[in-house]
Structure formats: structure tokens, C-alpha cells
Design a protein around this motif. Structure first.
Motif, PDB file in Angstrom:
ATOM      1  N   VAL A 212     -46.849   1.803  10.228  1.00 23.58           N
ATOM      2  CA  VAL A 212     -46.411   2.302   9.073  1.00 23.58           C
ATOM      3  C   VAL A 212     -46.410   1.109   7.934  1.00 23.58           C
ATOM      4  N   ILE A 213     -47.325   1.148   6.844  1.00 24.26           N
ATOM      5  CA  ILE A 213     -47.384   0.318   5.913  1.00 24.26           C
ATOM      6  C   ILE A 213     -46.486   0.719   4.818  1.00 24.26           C
ATOM      7  N   GLN A 214     -45.279  -0.151   4.696  1.00 22.81           N
ATOM      8  CA  GLN A 214     -44.124   0.082   3.993  1.00 22.81           C
ATOM      9  C   GLN A 214     -44.521  -0.061   2.615  1.00 22.81           C
ATOM     10  N   PRO A 215     -43.630   0.726   1.628  1.00 22.10           N
ATOM     11  CA  PRO A 215     -44.154   0.152   0.236  1.00 22.10           C
ATOM     12  C   PRO A 215     -43.343  -1.032  -0.321  1.00 22.10           C
ATOM     13  N   ILE A 216     -43.642  -1.263  -1.544  1.00 22.55           N
ATOM     14  CA  ILE A 216     -43.155  -2.280  -2.329  1.00 22.55           C
ATOM     15  C   ILE A 216     -42.722  -1.357  -3.609  1.00 22.55           C
ATOM     16  N   ASN A 217     -41.332  -1.560  -3.926  1.00 23.00           N
ATOM     17  CA  ASN A 217     -40.783  -0.883  -4.963  1.00 23.00           C
ATOM     18  C   ASN A 217     -41.667  -0.949  -6.303  1.00 23.00           C
ATOM     19  N   PRO A 218     -42.190   0.030  -6.798  1.00 23.63           N
ATOM     20  CA  PRO A 218     -43.197   0.269  -7.871  1.00 23.63           C
ATOM     21  C   PRO A 218     -42.396  -0.314  -9.181  1.00 23.63           C
ATOM     22  N   HIS A 219     -41.385  -0.168  -9.389  1.00 25.90           N
ATOM     23  CA  HIS A 219     -40.618  -0.783 -10.624  1.00 25.90           C
ATOM     24  C   HIS A 219     -40.586  -2.143 -10.648  1.00 25.90           C
ATOM     25  N   TRP A 220     -40.619  -2.830  -9.248  1.00 25.89           N
ATOM     26  CA  TRP A 220     -40.341  -4.149  -9.004  1.00 25.89           C
ATOM     27  C   TRP A 220     -41.867  -4.671  -9.390  1.00 25.89           C
ATOM     28  N   VAL A 221     -42.768  -4.000  -8.691  1.00 24.25           N
ATOM     29  CA  VAL A 221     -44.123  -4.468  -8.928  1.00 24.25           C
ATOM     30  C   VAL A 221     -44.609  -4.573 -10.536  1.00 24.25           C
ATOM     31  N   LYS A 222     -44.002  -3.582 -11.193  1.00 23.84           N
ATOM     32  CA  LYS A 222     -44.393  -3.776 -12.675  1.00 23.84           C
ATOM     33  C   LYS A 222     -43.606  -4.763 -13.498  1.00 23.84           C
ATOM     34  N   TYR A 223     -42.504  -4.987 -13.037  1.00 21.90           N
ATOM     35  CA  TYR A 223     -41.487  -6.056 -13.703  1.00 21.90           C
ATOM     36  C   TYR A 223     -41.953  -7.386 -13.344  1.00 21.90           C
ATOM     37  N   THR A 224     -42.649  -7.728 -12.225  1.00 27.55           N
ATOM     38  CA  THR A 224     -42.879  -8.951 -11.786  1.00 27.55           C
ATOM     39  C   THR A 224     -44.187  -9.108 -11.963  1.00 27.55           C
ATOM     40  N   GLY A 225     -45.234  -8.166 -12.472  1.00 29.20           N
ATOM     41  CA  GLY A 225     -46.326  -8.163 -13.270  1.00 29.20           C
ATOM     42  C   GLY A 225     -47.314  -8.272 -11.894  1.00 29.20           C
ATOM     43  N   MET A 226     -47.118  -7.779 -10.784  1.00 31.58           N
ATOM     44  CA  MET A 226     -47.927  -7.749  -9.641  1.00 31.58           C
ATOM     45  C   MET A 226     -49.260  -7.010  -9.980  1.00 31.58           C
ATOM     46  N   PRO A 227     -50.410  -7.195  -9.780  1.00 29.38           N
ATOM     47  CA  PRO A 227     -51.572  -6.261 -10.223  1.00 29.38           C
ATOM     48  C   PRO A 227     -51.565  -5.329  -8.802  1.00 29.38           C
ATOM     49  N   LYS A 228     -51.973  -4.239  -9.278  1.00 32.76           N
ATOM     50  CA  LYS A 228     -52.130  -2.873  -8.453  1.00 32.76           C
ATOM     51  C   LYS A 228     -52.889  -3.173  -7.240  1.00 32.76           C
ATOM     52  N   SER A 229     -53.842  -4.058  -7.874  1.00 34.90           N
ATOM     53  CA  SER A 229     -54.974  -4.333  -6.755  1.00 34.90           C
ATOM     54  C   SER A 229     -54.683  -5.232  -5.545  1.00 34.90           C
ATOM     55  N   SER A 230     -53.347  -5.850  -5.784  1.00 29.43           N
ATOM     56  CA  SER A 230     -52.892  -6.626  -4.850  1.00 29.43           C
ATOM     57  C   SER A 230     -52.581  -6.054  -3.508  1.00 29.43           C
ATOM     58  N   ILE A 231     -51.817  -4.741  -3.880  1.00 29.28           N
ATOM     59  CA  ILE A 231     -51.458  -3.639  -2.898  1.00 29.28           C
ATOM     60  C   ILE A 231     -52.867  -2.897  -2.248  1.00 29.28           C
ATOM     61  N   THR A 232     -53.623  -2.472  -3.140  1.00 25.81           N
ATOM     62  CA  THR A 232     -54.462  -1.773  -2.743  1.00 25.81           C
ATOM     63  C   THR A 232     -55.491  -2.356  -1.958  1.00 25.81           C
ATOM     64  N   ASN A 233     -56.001  -3.575  -2.234  1.00 22.52           N
ATOM     65  CA  ASN A 233     -56.759  -4.410  -1.330  1.00 22.52           C
ATOM     66  C   ASN A 233     -56.198  -4.852  -0.191  1.00 22.52           C
ATOM     67  N   PHE A 234     -55.019  -5.113  -0.163  1.00 20.80           N
ATOM     68  CA  PHE A 234     -54.314  -5.216   1.180  1.00 20.80           C
ATOM     69  C   PHE A 234     -54.380  -4.066   2.082  1.00 20.80           C
ATOM     70  N   ASP A 235     -54.270  -2.967   1.288  1.00 17.59           N
ATOM     71  CA  ASP A 235     -54.206  -1.602   2.131  1.00 17.59           C
ATOM     72  C   ASP A 235     -55.537  -1.214   2.785  1.00 17.59           C
ATOM     73  N   LYS A 236     -56.649  -1.505   1.949  1.00 17.43           N
ATOM     74  CA  LYS A 236     -57.925  -1.451   2.519  1.00 17.43           C
ATOM     75  C   LYS A 236     -58.189  -2.466   3.644  1.00 17.43           C
ATOM     76  N   LYS A 237     -57.844  -3.756   3.530  1.00 17.23           N
ATOM     77  CA  LYS A 237     -58.259  -4.695   4.508  1.00 17.23           C
ATOM     78  C   LYS A 237     -57.302  -4.660   5.975  1.00 17.23           C
TER      79      LYS A 237
END
Length: 420
Positions: free
Chosen positions: A316-341
């Protein structure tokens, strides 16, 4: 005079002698009752995680482990333990994880679960495990089980030699020291050598036997009791299982529980952990990446432990709160690239049963706080667990793993591209 001395010191000597007999004598103490197993299944007690007797007893009963970290303590009505109780799943979750546990800790944990062989398990993967530095040494040392470590050392003359070398070397690199004989044994394993006859005799006959007695005697005493919490949560659920109705209920409960902020974070967590210092997190994760980390090698060690015992695993690849992702400025690529790897590492070796919650269409109230599943996130997972938990035995077709030593290399750990 002698009589007086005996009256003073005699009881102490007898007590010490009795304790030594209990710890060293080859006696199998039957202290793990069905009631203890039921309590342990939701206790998240560190002694259960670091022990073997309770978990191996549970593997003989109707329990399937859910292995993870701090998310397991988010026990709302949609937590798998609550759902399993309310809707009478054939098998019940046995929770194994604490804040700070990651791949290498869980590799040692799985390695010590001898009765897991040929059965099922669930592993919840947290992207934040895969930081640039990987697991913190102090956290690993805190959760490292001396009992599980002795088991690893004694089994080191079997299985994959490269994997044994890696695990032993990694344990030493993290600064673990359990005594000169154990440390030297680990050093020999890390060099590709077998442990000496004396090391095997000492560790097996003295160290491990004592640790097993301690585990049998004390591993299930005065555990955390979360059963009332689970029962209270389960009572909030409707009698009949209907996913659409439960999804509406989860949304309603989440809205009521997150009124004090606009990031869909539970009020209790927000008040205690964030409200007074929320501003310091603004855009602080702009450079966070989860694709370069020694954790990928540790994760391979965990996969190996599953593969060695022919365990069918739901990842199970658990989610990161999308609102928190936006607030902290985390690039979406950080999650999608991890997901792929991480999916590449899993699928190329035959681990194909993956529930990916990191990128769902409707992510509202999927997380209870910033990085942990809750409410609708648990419900989404429950939807998959419901059928998975009908049978305990692994499907042999799902355990045809093909382990690749490339995933133990530094090149893979630091490789930001998915393919070799």
C-alpha cells in the motif's frame, strides 16, 4: 550470625537463582493466550514488535499482519481493525509498526516471523521513509530487536549471501553494538564469511535462549490496550456494509473533525502540532525528493525476507495530504517519481499486488493529518482488504518472485531514473 545473614540475604539469593533458572532453562512457557493475541493485535506495543512469541502465535490463528509505521495508530472508525471487527472479516489485522520504524526494522521483524511462511501480509509504504539520509541511526537502534538479530546471525549461513552481507554491513554502519561476540559475528557476515563454531554455540545456547525465555515470560505482560478504542470506533459504523454509504459517512465525520483549518487536517493534530507554528512550514518542501535514498536498499532487504518465506504481500503506497503538499511547496514530481521508482522495484521482481493511494481522483479527506491515512484513505484501503482477508494462505502464483541484486546497489539507491 550465619542464620541472621541468611534471613537477610537468603530470599534475595533464592529470587536471583529462580530468575536465572526461568531465563536460562529450556522451558516453553505457555503465556500467549488467545485473549493476549487479540489484545496484542491492536496494541502497537514495542515488545510485541521486537518479540517473536506473540506474533508467531497469532500466525497460527486468524490474523494477517499489517506492517507499517505511525499511520497504524490513527484508529478512527474506518481503520482496518475497526472495520474487521464490525463486519466480521474472516481474518483480523495484526498491527506491527511504530513511529520511526522503516524498511530495515521491518526486514528484521519479518525475518523473525517463522510462522509467516506461506501466508499473507500487508505492507504500508511511506514515501517519507525514502529521505536523502534514510533511516535515522538512533531510531533503528531503538527498534532493533536483540532476539531478531540473533535469529539473523544464526541463519546467516543460509539464503542469499549478498543479502546477508548487506544486512550485516548496514547494521554495523548504523552503529549497532550488542557485545563483542555478536559484533564480530556481524563483521564476519558482512565480509562474506560464516560465523565461527564458538560464536554459533554462544549466541544460540546462551544469548538467544535467554532472550526467548524473556520474550515468552514478559512479551505479552501489561500491553497497551486499544481494544476499547477500536470497539468504540466500530460502534459508529452502520450494521450493513455499503461502500457508497460509508464513503459519505467518512466525509461527514472528517468534515466535523477538521473545522479549525482549511487543509483537511484533524483538529486534534492541528491544535497540538501545527497551529502555533504553521507559518514556518510555508514552502519548506520545495526541494524535497524521495528518489535518492539508502532506504531503497533497505526496502530490498525487506522484500527479500518476504520472498524467502513465500509470503504473498499487498503493498500500500499511502498518500500525503494534497493540501499539505501544496502549502509546503512540494513538487508533484516528488511523489510521482517516487511512485514510479518504488513500483518498478516491486513489479520487476514479481511483487504485483499494489494499492496506490498516492494519486487518486478524489483525494478529499484521504489523510487525517499531513502524511498519514485516515477517514476516506482507510476506507479506500479497506475496500481492497475486505476480499484479501477472506483467506490467510498465500496464493502460490502470487509468490513467484525473482529477486535482483541490482536493487542492493548504491547505483539504484541514488538513481533518479526508474530503469537500470
Amino acid at each position: 550470625m550465619k542464620k541472621k545473614l541468611w534471613m537477610i540475604f537468603g530470599p534475595v539469593i533464592v529470587a536471583i537463582a529462580a530468575l536465572l533458572i526461568l531465563l536460562w532453562a529450556p522451558i516453553n512457557f505457555k503465556t500467549v493466550t488467545p485473549q493476549k493475541i487479540r489484545q496484542a493485535a491492536t496494541s502497537l506495543d514495542i515488545r510485541v514488535l521486537k518479540g517473536e512469541s506473540v506474533k508467531n502465535a497469532a500466525e497460527k490463528e486468524n490474523y494477517i499482519p499489517i506492517i507499517g509505521s505511525s499511520e497504524l495508530s490513527r484508529m478512527d472508525p474506518f481503520h482496518p481493525s475497526s472495520m474487521a471487527q464490525k463486519y466480521h472479516w474472516n481474518n483480523k489485522p495484526f498491527l506491527q509498526g511504530n513511529p520511526g520504524t522503516a524498511s530495515l526494522t521491518q526486514a528484521m521483524n519479518v525475518g523473525g516471523m517463522t510462522n509467516l511462511k506461506g501466508n499473507k501480509a500487508v505492507l504500508i509504504i511511506s514515501p517519507q521513509w525514502f529521505s536523502r539520509s534514510g533511516v535515522q541511526a538512533e531510531a533503528f537502534k531503538y527498534f532493533l530487536s536483540p532476539l531478531q538479530l540473533t535469529g539473523f546471525i544464526l541463519k546467516s549461513n543460509t539464503g542469499d549471501k549478498a543479502m546477508n552481507k548487506y544486512v550485516a554491513g548496514r547494521i554495523l554502519d548504523l552503529g549497532v553494538s550488542k557485545g563483542p561476540i555478536e559484533d564480530d559475528a556481524l563483521k564476519r557476515i558482512s565480509e562474506g564469511k560464516q560465523i565461527t563454531s564458538f560464536q554459533r554455540f554462544y549466541i544460540e545456547s546462551f544469548v538467544r535462549s535467554s532472550l526467548q525465555s524473556q520474550d515468552n515470560l514478559f512479551g505479552s505482560l501489561s500491553m497497551n490496550d486499544h481494544e476499547p478504542m477500536i470497539a468504540k470506533a466500530a460502534n459508529k459504523l452502520p450494521d450493513e456494509y455499503d461502500y457508497k454509504d460509508l464513503n459519505k459517512l467518512a466525509t461527514q465525520m472528517a468534515k466535523r473533525s477538521s473545522r479549525d483549518n482549511d487543509m483537511q487536517i484533524g483538529d486534534t493534530f492541528y491544535k497540538r502540532q501545527l497551529r502555533k507554528r504553521i507559518n514556518i512550514y510555508k514552502n519548506t518542501h520545495r526541494h524535497v525528493k524521495y528518489t535518492s535514498s539508502p532506504e531503497y536498499n533497505d526496502f530490498q532487504a525487506l522484500l527479500y525476507m518476504f520472498a524467502r518465506n513465500k509470503v504473498e504481500v499487498m503493498f500500500v503506497i499511502q498518500p500525503i495530504n494534497p493540501h499539505w503538499v501544496k502549502y509546503t511547496g512540494m513538487p508533484k514530481s516528488s511523489i510521482t517519481n517516487f511512485d514510479k521508482k518504488i513500483k518498478y522495484q516491486l513489479k520487476t521482481q514479481g511483487f504485483n499486488k499494489i494499492v496506490d493511494l498516492s494519486n487518486v481522483k478524489d483525494s478529499n479527506y484521504i489523510a487525517e493529518d499531513t502524511i498519514h491515512m485516515g477517514w476516506r484513505g482507510w476506507l479506500m484501503l479497506d475496500h481492497h482488504l475486505k476480499s484479501y482477508y477472506k483467506t490467510k494462505k498465500a496464493n502460490p502464483k502470487e509468490t513467484q518472485y525473482k529477486m535482483d541484486s541490482y536493487f542492493l546497489t548504491n547505483d539504484w539507491a541514488k538513481n533518479k531514473n526508474v530503469t537500470k
